[in-house]
Motif scaffolding. Structure first.
Motif, PDB file in Angstrom:
ATOM      1  N   GLU A   4      85.595  35.050  -7.926  1.00 34.90           N
ATOM      2  CA  GLU A   4      87.045  34.930  -7.988  1.00 34.90           C
ATOM      3  C   GLU A   4      87.602  35.775  -9.132  1.00 34.90           C
ATOM      4  O   GLU A   4      86.993  35.885 -10.201  1.00 34.90           O
ATOM      5  CB  GLU A   4      87.443  33.464  -8.192  1.00 34.90           C
ATOM      6  CG  GLU A   4      87.133  32.591  -6.986  1.00 34.90           C
ATOM      7  CD  GLU A   4      87.608  31.165  -7.205  1.00 34.90           C
ATOM      8  OE1 GLU A   4      88.242  30.910  -8.260  1.00 34.90           O
ATOM      9  OE2 GLU A   4      87.354  30.320  -6.340  1.00 34.90           O
ATOM     10  N   THR A   7      88.061  34.042 -12.541  1.00 32.76           N
ATOM     11  CA  THR A   7      86.774  33.828 -13.211  1.00 32.76           C
ATOM     12  C   THR A   7      86.258  35.133 -13.784  1.00 32.76           C
ATOM     13  O   THR A   7      85.786  35.187 -14.928  1.00 32.76           O
ATOM     14  CB  THR A   7      85.739  33.258 -12.220  1.00 32.76           C
ATOM     15  OG1 THR A   7      86.211  31.992 -11.743  1.00 32.76           O
ATOM     16  CG2 THR A   7      84.390  33.070 -12.894  1.00 32.76           C
ATOM     17  N   SER A  95      78.270  25.972 -11.391  1.00 32.86           N
ATOM     18  CA  SER A  95      79.375  26.010 -10.434  1.00 32.86           C
ATOM     19  C   SER A  95      79.171  27.112  -9.399  1.00 32.86           C
ATOM     20  O   SER A  95      79.368  26.888  -8.197  1.00 32.86           O
ATOM     21  CB  SER A  95      80.696  26.237 -11.184  1.00 32.86           C
ATOM     22  OG  SER A  95      81.761  26.420 -10.275  1.00 32.86           O
ATOM     23  N   MET A  96      78.723  28.279  -9.853  1.00 32.41           N
ATOM     24  CA  MET A  96      78.528  29.395  -8.938  1.00 32.41           C
ATOM     25  C   MET A  96      77.326  29.180  -8.022  1.00 32.41           C
ATOM     26  O   MET A  96      77.343  29.571  -6.858  1.00 32.41           O
ATOM     27  CB  MET A  96      78.389  30.699  -9.721  1.00 32.41           C
ATOM     28  CG  MET A  96      79.702  31.141 -10.368  1.00 32.41           C
ATOM     29  SD  MET A  96      79.594  32.765 -11.169  1.00 32.41           S
ATOM     30  CE  MET A  96      79.286  33.819  -9.744  1.00 32.41           C
ATOM     31  N   GLY A  98      76.436  26.362  -6.845  1.00 32.54           N
ATOM     32  CA  GLY A  98      76.849  25.397  -5.830  1.00 32.54           C
ATOM     33  C   GLY A  98      77.907  25.912  -4.870  1.00 32.54           C
ATOM     34  O   GLY A  98      77.988  25.438  -3.735  1.00 32.54           O
ATOM     35  N   SER A  99      78.721  26.888  -5.309  1.00 34.04           N
ATOM     36  CA  SER A  99      79.864  27.301  -4.492  1.00 34.04           C
ATOM     37  C   SER A  99      79.778  28.732  -3.969  1.00 34.04           C
ATOM     38  O   SER A  99      80.580  29.123  -3.123  1.00 34.04           O
ATOM     39  CB  SER A  99      81.160  27.168  -5.311  1.00 34.04           C
ATOM     40  OG  SER A  99      81.129  28.024  -6.447  1.00 34.04           O
ATOM     41  N   ASN A 100      78.818  29.508  -4.468  1.00 32.82           N
ATOM     42  CA  ASN A 100      78.737  30.921  -4.090  1.00 32.82           C
ATOM     43  C   ASN A 100      77.356  31.221  -3.520  1.00 32.82           C
ATOM     44  O   ASN A 100      76.401  31.484  -4.257  1.00 32.82           O
ATOM     45  CB  ASN A 100      79.008  31.797  -5.324  1.00 32.82           C
ATOM     46  CG  ASN A 100      79.192  33.259  -4.965  1.00 32.82           C
ATOM     47  OD1 ASN A 100      78.506  33.780  -4.094  1.00 32.82           O
ATOM     48  ND2 ASN A 100      80.124  33.919  -5.646  1.00 32.82           N
TER      49      ASN A 100
END
Length: 211
Positions: A4, A7, A95-96, A98-100
């Motif tokens: 993003e 980010t 976070s990355m 888990g989401s990317n």
């Protein structure tokens, strides 16, 4: 690997040419992805010397083990030209992951490559150690059981192999393979009697160079 914009902009850091990104033995809590530039990973080899382990370019990651293992840095990272990096702390890393999905796949690939390289290094060390062990045994055996000639001590390959299996704990296959390497490198030679015997100059303290 998509990141993003917010980010990206928040966590970008610029290093000038020659700047040290982190030093060997530093405590670390961040990893880095190269956006632009070149980074060398260097390992200390002496009080004023170091060895370049690898050179990294755009898209490469480094420093991740400080987050994963929470151990001090194992090497020094230096920007060899003006370099921009994306800096990930543990929270952003998690976070990355888990989401990317692209980032997660990239990390899996990086870690897999690290493991393969470590396995190769370990295998090389083990092979070299086995060669040195067999060489020491061959020197001992040649002095005690070999037949002295003007070219060196003559040793039966079959008899030495049996001795090495019993005294050094190696397999018949390993002994034969290492002897073949010795012959290829000219460390030992076949005797005039043929391939059933080898000639060795048995000296104390002989250490084989690495293959």
């Amino acid at each position: 690997m998509k990141i993003e914009k917010s980010t990206f902009e928040k966590h970008v850091r610029l290093f000038d040419q020659g700047a040290v990104i982190f030093r060997e033995n530093d405590e670390g809590s961040e990893m880095f992805i190269i956006i632009q530039g070149v980074v060398e990973i260097r390992k200390t080899t002496g009080p004023a010397s170091s060895k370049i382990l690898t050179t990294l370019h755009q898209g490469d990651m480094f420093g991740e083990m400080a987050i994963i293992e929470k151990q001090p840095r194992s090497a020094t990272a230096v920007a060899v030209q003006p370099t921009r990096v994306l800096v990930l702390n543990e929270k952003l890393y998690d976070s990355m992951i888990g989401s990317n999905p692209d980032f997660a796949r990239k990390m899996n690939k990086v870690l897999s490559e690290r493991i393969r390289r470590a396995d190769a290094i370990i295998q090389n060390i083990m092979t070299t150690n086995r060669q040195n062990q067999l060489w020491a045994g061959l020197v001992e055996y040649a002095k005690e059981s070999g037949v002295a000639t003007f070219k060196g001590n003559r040793v039966s390959v079959l008899e030495f192999t049996s001795w090495a299996v019993a005294h050094l704990g190696m397999s018949d296959k390993d002994v034969q393979a290492i002897i073949a390497q010795f012959l290829k490198r000219g460390v030992v030679t076949y005797s005039a009697r043929g391939k059933e015997e080898i000639l060795i100059e048995a000296k104390e303290g002989v250490i084989l160079p690495e293959a």
